[in-house]
Scaffold this motif. Structure first.
Motif, PDB file in Angstrom:
ATOM      1  N   VAL A   1      12.600  92.350  32.924  1.00  0.00           N
ATOM      2  CA  VAL A   1      12.393  92.399  34.372  1.00  0.00           C
ATOM      3  C   VAL A   1      13.093  91.195  35.005  1.00  0.00           C
ATOM      4  O   VAL A   1      12.863  90.046  34.609  1.00  0.00           O
ATOM      5  CB  VAL A   1      10.900  92.393  34.730  1.00  0.00           C
ATOM      6  N   ASP A   2      13.944  91.461  35.965  1.00  0.00           N
ATOM      7  CA  ASP A   2      14.665  90.413  36.698  1.00  0.00           C
ATOM      8  C   ASP A   2      14.503  90.694  38.189  1.00  0.00           C
ATOM      9  O   ASP A   2      15.267  91.459  38.786  1.00  0.00           O
ATOM     10  CB  ASP A   2      16.137  90.410  36.301  1.00  0.00           C
ATOM     11  N   THR A   3      13.475  90.109  38.772  1.00  0.00           N
ATOM     12  CA  THR A   3      13.183  90.395  40.183  1.00  0.00           C
ATOM     13  C   THR A   3      14.303  89.948  41.123  1.00  0.00           C
ATOM     14  O   THR A   3      14.433  90.485  42.228  1.00  0.00           O
ATOM     15  CB  THR A   3      11.873  89.719  40.602  1.00  0.00           C
TER      16      THR A   3
ATOM     17  N   LEU B   1      29.553  94.717  36.676  1.00  0.00           N
ATOM     18  CA  LEU B   1      29.865  94.480  35.266  1.00  0.00           C
ATOM     19  C   LEU B   1      28.618  94.152  34.450  1.00  0.00           C
ATOM     20  O   LEU B   1      28.496  94.547  33.287  1.00  0.00           O
ATOM     21  CB  LEU B   1      30.894  93.343  35.153  1.00  0.00           C
ATOM     22  N   ALA B   2      27.678  93.434  35.048  1.00  0.00           N
ATOM     23  CA  ALA B   2      26.467  93.069  34.316  1.00  0.00           C
ATOM     24  C   ALA B   2      25.543  94.267  34.141  1.00  0.00           C
ATOM     25  O   ALA B   2      24.890  94.409  33.108  1.00  0.00           O
ATOM     26  CB  ALA B   2      25.734  91.940  35.046  1.00  0.00           C
ATOM     27  N   HIS B   3      25.502  95.119  35.155  1.00  0.00           N
ATOM     28  CA  HIS B   3      24.644  96.308  35.107  1.00  0.00           C
ATOM     29  C   HIS B   3      25.499  97.511  35.518  1.00  0.00           C
ATOM     30  O   HIS B   3      25.589  97.834  36.706  1.00  0.00           O
ATOM     31  CB  HIS B   3      23.451  96.149  36.055  1.00  0.00           C
ATOM     32  N   PRO B   4      26.140  98.180  34.565  1.00  0.00           N
ATOM     33  CA  PRO B   4      27.104  99.244  34.895  1.00  0.00           C
ATOM     34  C   PRO B   4      26.517 100.379  35.725  1.00  0.00           C
ATOM     35  O   PRO B   4      27.251 101.039  36.465  1.00  0.00           O
ATOM     36  CB  PRO B   4      27.561  99.742  33.522  1.00  0.00           C
TER      37      PRO B   4
ATOM     38  N   ARG C   1      15.169  96.077  36.275  1.00  0.00           N
ATOM     39  CA  ARG C   1      15.488  96.487  34.905  1.00  0.00           C
ATOM     40  C   ARG C   1      16.799  97.264  34.873  1.00  0.00           C
ATOM     41  O   ARG C   1      17.113  98.007  35.801  1.00  0.00           O
ATOM     42  CB  ARG C   1      14.352  97.332  34.323  1.00  0.00           C
ATOM     43  N   ASP C   2      17.553  97.110  33.803  1.00  0.00           N
ATOM     44  CA  ASP C   2      18.866  97.728  33.674  1.00  0.00           C
ATOM     45  C   ASP C   2      18.713  99.241  33.518  1.00  0.00           C
ATOM     46  O   ASP C   2      18.066  99.726  32.584  1.00  0.00           O
ATOM     47  CB  ASP C   2      19.598  97.140  32.472  1.00  0.00           C
TER      48      ASP C   2
END
Length: 585
Positions: A341-343, A352-355, A363-364
Motif C-alpha cells: 500500500v502506497d497512499t 514506468l513504475a506502475h504500467p 496498490r499496483d
C-alpha cells in the motif's frame, strides 16, 4: 419417465433448500433479526430465545420447512427480518422492474440478432460468426461496466444509476441485450446455412419462388428446434440482471435477492430466489409450448432436428496470441507485490513504475491482475476437475444426468452463488461450490450421451459374443471412448468457469478483500471510476481477453474436430476401437 422423476426430485430439492435457508445458514437467524431490529441491544440468551419463539425457529428444521411450504401455498412469503414488512409486495415490485428491463433488453437483442442473421439469408453463408460468438461470450457485468465508463462517465450521454425514466433504461438494456442478441443471432446463423442447402430450397428457387418467401420458410424451418435454446437465453438474462441491476442501481428482483443475501434477510431472499426460479421454469414451459405450436400436429410427436451446423474456419493463431498475451500479463504481474500500500501513489495513472496504474489504496494494478489470475484460474481448474469426475460417474446413469441438467440450466451461476453465500457466507470456496453445482450437469449429460452411443455400437456386441467380460469392455473400450471427449469439453469450459467466478467476485459473493481477484478488482474500481478509469479498464480488458480466448478456443477445436471427421470417417474413436478389437481377436 425416469428423467421426469429426476427433474421433479431435483426441483423439490432446490425448493426445500430455499425453505431451509434459516437452518442451512451458518449464522444464528435469531441473532440476525436482533441486529436488524436493534443494533445496540445486547444479544442475551433470553432475547435470542424470545426471537426464536416469535419466529417459530425453535420448532426444528422439518417443522419450519412445513410451515414455510404451507404459507407458500397460501401465497404468503413471510415477513422481512430487516424491515418487518411483508415480503410479497417487495418481490412483486422487484419482479415488475426486472420484467420491464428484460423486455427492453429483448428490444435491443432482436435488432442485434437480425443484423447477424441477415448476411446468411442474403448470401447463404455467414460472415459474422466470430462477431456473434464474441458478443455472446461477453459477460453482462463486464459490458455494463464498460458502458458505464464510456457512455455514462466519458461521454455523459446517459445517467449511470437510478430508475426514473426511459433514459435510465438505455445502458442496462444494452448491457443485457447485446450478449443476448449475439447468442440468438449465433444460434440462428449457425443453423441456417445447412437448412439453405436442403433439397426443398433448391426446388423452390427453381420454381421461381421469391427470395423473401424462401427466407421466411427457412426461418420457420430453423426456429422450432431452437426455441428451447431461446428460453435458456431468457434464463440467462435473469442471472445477468443481478449484476446489471447492481451496477446501475436498478431496483429489480436480482438486486433485491443480492441485498437480502448480504443482509441475511432470509425471508426476502427466499421470496426473491423463488420468483427467479419460477420465472426460469415458466420460460422453459412457454418455450416448449411455442415449439409445439410451430411444429404443428403433423410433426409434434416426431419432433424436428436441424442439420449439423457448419464450423467456422478458425486458425490456431487467434487463441495462441490471446493465450500468450494473458500469460505475459500474468507472469509480469506475478513478479510484483499485490499487497503493498502506497497512499502517496493513490490512483496514479500508468507510468514506468506502475504500467497499469494504481488503485484507491496505491496498490499496483498489474501485480493484482497477475496474482488474481493465478488464483482464479487455479480455482476454475479445480472446479473443472471436480465436474469431470462427477460427470464420468453419473454418465452411466442417463436419467439422473439429463434430469438434473434441466434443473441446473434454470439456475444461473449468480442465483446459486447467492444461495451458497446465504448458507455458507461469501468466499472463494463458496463461489467455487456454486459454479461447480451447475457445471457438472452439462458434462454429465454429455457423458451419458456418449455412453449410450458407445454401448449401442456394433463392436461391443462382437466383444461380448467372443466372451469379453463387462469389466474388460468398460475399462478397455467404454471409458476411453467417453473420457477423451468429456475431458476436452471440461477444458473448453475452463475460461467460462473463470468468468463465472469473476462475476461472483464482482458481486461480493466470491473472494473477499484484500484478495487480488479479477471480478473483485473491477468492483472495487467502480467507486472511483470517474477519477481513475484505468483501474477499471485493466481488469475489464483482461476479462474481455479471457472471453475472447474461450470463444476462439472453442471455435478452433470445433473446426479441427469437424475437419478430421469429414476427411475420414475412419477417424471416429468408436471405429478405431472397432478395428483394434477385430485385430486383437
Amino acid at each position: 419417465m425416469r428423467a421426469g422423476v429426476t427433474r421433479a426430485a431435483a426441483l423439490t430439492l432446490v425448493v426445500a433448500a430455499v425453505g431451509l435457508l434459516p437452518w442451512l445458514s451458518g449464522r444464528d437467524p435469531a441473532l440476525t433479526v436482533l441486529r436488524a431490529r436493534s443494533a445496540e441491544q445486547e444479544a442475551t440468551a433470553e432475547a435470542l430465545a424470545a426471537i426464536r419463539a416469535d419466529l417459530g425457529l425453535d420448532a426444528g428444521a422439518l417443522a419450519l420447512l412445513g410451515r414455510w411450504a404451507s404459507a407458500l401455498i397460501r401465497g404468503d412469503l413471510g415477513t422481512s427480518w430487516v424491515s418487518g414488512t411483508d415480503v410479497l409486495p417487495s418481490v412483486v415490485a422487484g419482479l415488475q422492474v426486472s420484467l420491464g428491463l428484460m423486455g427492453a433488453a429483448f428490444a435491443v437483442a432482436l435488432p442485434v440478432a437480425a443484423a447477424l442473421v441477415a448476411p446468411v439469408l442474403v448470401r447463404g453463408r455467414g460472415t459474422s460468426g466470430a462477431v456473434a460468438a464474441m458478443l455472446a461470450a461477453v459477460p453482462e457485468f463486464l459490458l455494463a461496466t464498460l458502458l458505464l465508463i464510456v457512455g455514462g462517465v466519458w461521454l455523459g450521454w446517459f445517467p449511470t444509476a437510478g430508475w426514473h425514466g426511459p433514459a435510465h433504461l438505455v445502458l442496462p438494456a444494452m448491457a443485457l441485450g447485446v450478449p443476448a442478441g449475439g447468442l440468438l443471432g449465433r444460434l440462428v446463423a449457425d443453423a441456417l446455412p445447412a437448412v439453405l442447402d436442403e433439397r426443398w430450397v433448391e426446388l423452390w428457387r427453381g420454381a421461381g419462388v421469391s427470395p423473401a418467401r424462401v427466407a421466411a420458410a427457412a426461418l420457420r424451418r430453423v426456429l422450432p428446434p431452437l426455441v428451447p435454446q431461446f428460453g435458456m437465453v431468457v434464463v440467462g438474462l435473469t442471472g445477468g440482471a443481478v449484476a446489471v441491476e447492481t451496477i446501475f442501481a436498478v431496483p429489480g428482483i436480482g438486486r433485491t435477492a443480492l441485498g437480502a443475501a448480504k443482509s441475511q434477510d432470509l425471508p426476502l431472499l427466499q421470496g426473491a430466489v423463488l420468483a427467479l426460479l419460477v420465472l426460469g421454469l415458466a420460460v422453459g414451459a412457454l418455450a416448449a409450448l411455442v415449439r409445439r405450436r410451430l411444429l404443428g400436429p403433423g410433426l409434434r410427436d416426431a419432433g424436428l432436428t436441424l442439420p449439423a451446423p457448419r464450423p467456422v474456419r478458425v486458425g490456431p493463431a487467434v487463441p495462441l496470441v490471446l493465450a500468450a498475451g494473458l500469460l505475459v500479463l500474468i507472469g509480469w504481474g506475478l513478479l510484483r507485490d499485490p499487497y503493498t500500500v502506497d497512499t502517496a501513489a493513490r490512483l496514479a495513472p500508468p507510468d514506468l513504475a506502475h504500467p497499469l496504474g494504481t488503485d484507491g489504496l496505491g496498490r499496483d494494478v498489474l501485480a493484482r491482475l497477475g496474482h488474481g489470475a493465478a488464483a482464479t484460474v487455479g480455482t476454475a481448474a479445480a472446479v473443472c476437475a471436480l465436474s469431470f469426475a462427477l460427470a464420468m460417474v453419473l454418465g452411466f446413469a442417463p436419467s439422473i444426468a439429463v434430469g438434473t441438467s434441466d434443473i441446473a440450466n434454470a439456475l444461473p451461476p449468480v442465483i446459486v452463488g447467492i444461495l451458497v453465500a446465504a448458507a455458507a457466507g461469501p468466499g472463494t470456496g463458496g463461489a467455487a461450490l456454486a459454479v461447480a453445482l451447475i457445471s457438472w450437469p452439462a458434462l454429465a449429460a454429455h457423458a451419458a450421451a456418449l455412453v449410450q452411443e458407445v454401448r449401442a455400437s456394433g463392436f461391443l456386441l462382437a466383444q461380448r459374443a467372443i466372451g469379453a467380460g463387462p469389466g474388460w469392455v468398460l475399462v478397455r473400450h467404454v471409458l476411453p471412448s467417453v473420457a477423451g471427449p468429456v475431458a476436452r469439453h471440461a477444458v473448453l469450459r475452463l475460461p467460462g468457469i473463470a468468468l463465472a467466478l469473476a462475476s461472483l467476485g464482482f458481486l461480493g459473493l466470491g473472494a473477499q478483500p484484500p484478495a487480488p481477484e479479477w471480478g473483485l478488482l473491477l468492483d472495487e474500481s467502480r467507486a472511483y471510476v470517474e477519477r481513475a478509469p484505468w483501474a477499471a479498464l485493466a481488469p475489464a480488458l483482461a476479462l474481455a481477453a479471457l472471453a475472447a480466448l474461450a470463444v476462439s478456443l472453442a471455435a478452433y477445436t470445433s473446426y479441427v474436430t469437424s475437419a478430421s471427421y469429414s476427411s475420414s470417417a475412419s477417424r471416429s474413436p468408436v471405429r478405431r476401437r472397432t478395428r483394434k478389437a477385430a485385430d486383437a481377436h
